[in-house]
Design a protein around this motif. Structure first.
Motif, PDB file in Angstrom:
ATOM      1  N   UNK A 128       0.812  -1.211   0.000  1.00 15.40           N
ATOM      2  CA  UNK A 128       0.000   0.000   0.000  1.00 15.40           C
ATOM      3  C   UNK A 128       0.843   1.258   0.000  1.00 15.40           C
ATOM      4  N   UNK A 129       0.180   2.378   0.146  1.00 14.26           N
ATOM      5  CA  UNK A 129       0.852   3.669   0.134  1.00 14.26           C
ATOM      6  C   UNK A 129       1.812   3.779   1.315  1.00 14.26           C
ATOM      7  N   UNK A 130       3.046   4.243   1.043  1.00 16.23           N
ATOM      8  CA  UNK A 130       4.094   4.369   2.070  1.00 16.23           C
ATOM      9  C   UNK A 130       4.390   3.016   2.731  1.00 16.23           C
ATOM     10  N   UNK A 131       4.248   1.924   1.962  1.00 15.00           N
ATOM     11  CA  UNK A 131       4.548   0.602   2.494  1.00 15.00           C
ATOM     12  C   UNK A 131       3.517   0.052   3.443  1.00 15.00           C
ATOM     13  N   UNK A 132       2.319   0.622   3.433  1.00 12.96           N
ATOM     14  CA  UNK A 132       1.257   0.179   4.343  1.00 12.96           C
ATOM     15  C   UNK A 132       0.790  -1.216   3.968  1.00 12.96           C
ATOM     16  N   UNK A 133       0.527  -2.029   4.981  1.00 16.54           N
ATOM     17  CA  UNK A 133       0.083  -3.406   4.771  1.00 16.54           C
ATOM     18  C   UNK A 133      -1.411  -3.408   4.467  1.00 16.54           C
ATOM     19  N   UNK A 134      -1.792  -4.041   3.362  1.00 12.78           N
ATOM     20  CA  UNK A 134      -3.198  -4.146   2.979  1.00 12.78           C
ATOM     21  C   UNK A 134      -3.720  -5.532   3.310  1.00 12.78           C
ATOM     22  N   UNK A 135      -5.030  -5.689   3.196  1.00 11.40           N
ATOM     23  CA  UNK A 135      -5.642  -6.996   3.458  1.00 11.40           C
ATOM     24  C   UNK A 135      -5.115  -8.057   2.483  1.00 11.40           C
ATOM     25  N   UNK A 136      -4.904  -7.631   1.219  1.00  6.46           N
ATOM     26  CA  UNK A 136      -4.377  -8.573   0.226  1.00  6.46           C
ATOM     27  C   UNK A 136      -2.981  -9.054   0.606  1.00  6.46           C
ATOM     28  N   UNK A 137      -2.157  -8.168   1.204  1.00  8.29           N
ATOM     29  CA  UNK A 137      -0.817  -8.570   1.648  1.00  8.29           C
ATOM     30  C   UNK A 137      -0.904  -9.651   2.723  1.00  8.29           C
ATOM     31  N   UNK A 138      -1.868  -9.506   3.642  1.00 11.80           N
ATOM     32  CA  UNK A 138      -2.031 -10.501   4.714  1.00 11.80           C
ATOM     33  C   UNK A 138      -2.488 -11.832   4.135  1.00 11.80           C
ATOM     34  N   UNK A 139      -3.452 -11.789   3.208  1.00 12.21           N
ATOM     35  CA  UNK A 139      -3.948 -13.021   2.589  1.00 12.21           C
ATOM     36  C   UNK A 139      -2.823 -13.736   1.856  1.00 12.21           C
ATOM     37  N   UNK A 140      -1.988 -12.956   1.143  1.00 12.69           N
ATOM     38  CA  UNK A 140      -0.863 -13.555   0.427  1.00 12.69           C
ATOM     39  C   UNK A 140       0.143 -14.167   1.399  1.00 12.69           C
ATOM     40  N   UNK A 141       0.373 -13.493   2.517  1.00 17.24           N
ATOM     41  CA  UNK A 141       1.295 -14.035   3.516  1.00 17.24           C
ATOM     42  C   UNK A 141       0.766 -15.332   4.110  1.00 17.24           C
ATOM     43  N   UNK A 142      -0.536 -15.407   4.340  1.00 13.43           N
ATOM     44  CA  UNK A 142      -1.138 -16.641   4.858  1.00 13.43           C
ATOM     45  C   UNK A 142      -0.999 -17.776   3.857  1.00 13.43           C
ATOM     46  N   UNK A 143      -1.246 -17.471   2.570  1.00  9.77           N
ATOM     47  CA  UNK A 143      -1.126 -18.501   1.547  1.00  9.77           C
ATOM     48  C   UNK A 143       0.309 -19.009   1.454  1.00  9.77           C
ATOM     49  N   UNK A 144       1.276 -18.084   1.542  1.00  5.74           N
ATOM     50  CA  UNK A 144       2.689 -18.472   1.497  1.00  5.74           C
ATOM     51  C   UNK A 144       3.070 -19.317   2.705  1.00  5.74           C
ATOM     52  N   UNK A 145       2.501 -18.957   3.873  1.00  9.30           N
ATOM     53  CA  UNK A 145       2.796 -19.700   5.095  1.00  9.30           C
ATOM     54  C   UNK A 145       2.273 -21.120   5.009  1.00  9.30           C
ATOM     55  N   UNK A 146       1.066 -21.270   4.395  1.00 11.58           N
ATOM     56  CA  UNK A 146       0.480 -22.606   4.283  1.00 11.58           C
ATOM     57  C   UNK A 146       1.278 -23.493   3.338  1.00 11.58           C
ATOM     58  N   UNK A 147       1.757 -22.888   2.216  1.00 12.94           N
ATOM     59  CA  UNK A 147       2.505 -23.694   1.249  1.00 12.94           C
ATOM     60  C   UNK A 147       3.882 -24.090   1.782  1.00 12.94           C
ATOM     61  N   UNK A 148       4.450 -23.270   2.684  1.00  9.79           N
ATOM     62  CA  UNK A 148       5.779 -23.563   3.215  1.00  9.79           C
ATOM     63  C   UNK A 148       5.741 -24.503   4.417  1.00  9.79           C
ATOM     64  N   UNK A 149       4.584 -24.646   5.037  1.00  9.57           N
ATOM     65  CA  UNK A 149       4.499 -25.477   6.227  1.00  9.57           C
ATOM     66  C   UNK A 149       4.413 -26.950   5.834  1.00  9.57           C
ATOM     67  N   UNK A 150       5.357 -27.794   6.299  1.00  9.25           N
ATOM     68  CA  UNK A 150       5.298 -29.220   5.976  1.00  9.25           C
ATOM     69  C   UNK A 150       4.157 -29.896   6.739  1.00  9.25           C
ATOM     70  N   UNK A 151       3.259 -30.537   6.009  1.00 11.59           N
ATOM     71  CA  UNK A 151       2.125 -31.220   6.617  1.00 11.59           C
ATOM     72  C   UNK A 151       2.119 -32.659   6.131  1.00 11.59           C
ATOM     73  N   UNK A 152       2.056 -33.593   7.038  1.00 13.86           N
ATOM     74  CA  UNK A 152       2.066 -35.011   6.677  1.00 13.86           C
ATOM     75  C   UNK A 152       0.742 -35.420   6.047  1.00 13.86           C
ATOM     76  N   UNK A 153       0.779 -36.529   5.270  1.00 16.72           N
ATOM     77  CA  UNK A 153      -0.435 -37.017   4.626  1.00 16.72           C
ATOM     78  C   UNK A 153      -1.474 -37.441   5.650  1.00 16.72           C
ATOM     79  N   UNK A 154      -1.033 -37.999   6.752  1.00 15.46           N
ATOM     80  CA  UNK A 154      -1.975 -38.432   7.789  1.00 15.46           C
ATOM     81  C   UNK A 154      -2.671 -37.234   8.418  1.00 15.46           C
ATOM     82  N   UNK A 155      -1.919 -36.124   8.601  1.00 16.43           N
ATOM     83  CA  UNK A 155      -2.522 -34.930   9.187  1.00 16.43           C
ATOM     84  C   UNK A 155      -3.575 -34.350   8.256  1.00 16.43           C
TER      85      UNK A 155
END
Length: 394
Positions: A128-155
């Motif tokens: 966002x303006x002046x580097x402000x964090x937007x809602x889309x930035x948070x959603x993207x960070x959550x998606x990145x966090x989910x893809x990077x987190x190792x999750x077992x098939x059983x889980x």
């Protein structure tokens, strides 16, 4: 030691009470002047309560979920400077300087989302303006966090097999939306008429002048300014569409305040563009941008949402092809715009592919006759298919 109370802001006359939705400080936390301490939600807006001075939060009298009224004490802050432990020169040289904490500059919806998912704002790059964090930035960070987190098939299998439920109380805004929708269904004779418009002339106009328009006015030339201008011209020709029912009387409005439906994290709201007949297309685009940003950040005020004689809602931004919009009371009509799709149409006896859009006008049949509603919608169609008529007012 001196203190100051954290007080509920003045609520509008039409709002009796509010709900404490979020405390951003805990008892014992140090606060600085203008830090956001607590958020209070009405059925229209979220109000932020800042600190009047620096000090330490001594007590919280109204916890999250409590119902409060105007001028009611929410907590107390003990005034005084925050004590900072001495730092050696060596540690200043060897330890990296921490990044500034922009948590208090986040909008209410973004701050709430960050808190719910236990994220660190310093780890989220802001677009966002002046580097402000937007809602889309948070959603993207959550998606990145989910893809990077190792999750077992059983889980994964266990999570899919788990059938759970979550009970969440409705927000005041969602309750109010539900009440108003039921009120419209039960108290109006609502009917919807449809038409379609060839958007090729407007799209060609935007393609030809869009870049020059943005350079000159510092705002993009969107579709909404064309819609608003067409609606205002049509309302001038059919003033009954711009009227409301007041008891046994019909109240005609000689001004043109247009409500624009805006989707926010808290729900659908309708901020108002006032005196649209006196605004240029650039002014309309700028005001819509301001209202959209305020809605996204939870900064809309009661004044922004009060009034309006006619509403425009654009479900096309979400891909809607056709819908029957519901009237925004006490207004008498609402115009629904939809997705622009290329379709084969007949033009001068030839089948051609054109960018077409469906229009839907919902109106209160108690006040507006079918003849006026259809002619009003046809007028909007004619104006959009020949934008030059907007300038010539013909």
């Amino acid at each position: 030691m001196s203190y100051f109370d954290i007080i509920t802001p003045d609520l509008p006359e039409s709002v009796a009470d509010a709900t404490v939705v979020k405390w951003h400080k805990a008892v014992g936390d140090s606060v600085k002047r203008d830090d956001i301490l607590v958020e209070v939600e009405t059925d229209k807006v979220v109000l932020e309560v800042p600190a009047l001075d620096s000090g330490v939060l001594e007590s919280i009298e109204q916890p999250e979920g409590a119902t409060v009224v105007s001028k009611q004490p929410l907590g107390r802050v003990a005034k005084g400077e925050t004590v900072v432990a001495p730092v050696s020169a060596q540690s200043l040289q060897t330890e990296p300087r921490p990044a500034p904490d922009h948590h208090d500059s986040l909008g209410p919806s973004v701050r709430r989302l960050v808190g719910e998912h236990d994220l660190n704002p310093q780890d989220i790059p802001g677009s966002g303006k002046h580097g402000r964090i937007t809602r889309e930035d948070v959603v993207q960070a959550l998606a990145s966090k989910e893809t990077q987190s190792p999750v077992s098939q059983s889980a994964v299998k266990n999570s899919l097999e788990f059938r759970g439920e979550q009970r969440v109380p409705m927000t005041r805004l969602r309750k109010r939306i539900a009440e108003r929708l039921l009120e419209v269904k039960n108290s109006t004779a609502m009917l919807t008429t449809f038409n379609e418009v060839d958007m090729q002339p407007i799209m060609q106009l935007r393609k030809k002048y869009g870049e020059q328009f943005e350079k000159q006015h510092d705002v993009r030339l969107g579709f909404m300014s064309f819609y608003v201008k067409a609606v205002v011209e049509a309302l001038k020709r059919y003033p009954v569409i711009n009227a409301t029912i007041d008891g046994d009387d019909i109240l005609y409005h000689n001004y043109f305040d247009i409500s624009i439906a805006v989707s926010t994290p808290r729900g659908l709201v309708t901020p108002v563009l006032r005196d649209c007949d006196k605004m240029s297309m650039a002014e309309i685009e700028k005001q819509i941008k301001v209202l959209a940003e305020k809605g996204r950040d939870g900064k809309l005020t009661v004044e922004d949402l009060t009034g309006g004689n006619f509403t425009i809602t654009n479900g096309g931004v979400f891909g809607s092809l056709m819908s029957t919009p519901i009237i925004n009371p006490p207004q008498s009509a609402i115009l629904g715009m939809h997705a622009i799709k290329e379709r084969p149409v007949a033009v001068d006896g030839q089948v051609v592919i054109r960018p077409m859009m469906y229009l839907a006008l919902s109106y209160d049949h108690r006040l507006i006759d079918g003849k006026d509603s259809v002619r009003f919608l046809v007028t909007i169609k004619d104006l959009l298919e020949d934008p030059a008529r907007l300038l010539l007012e013909i």
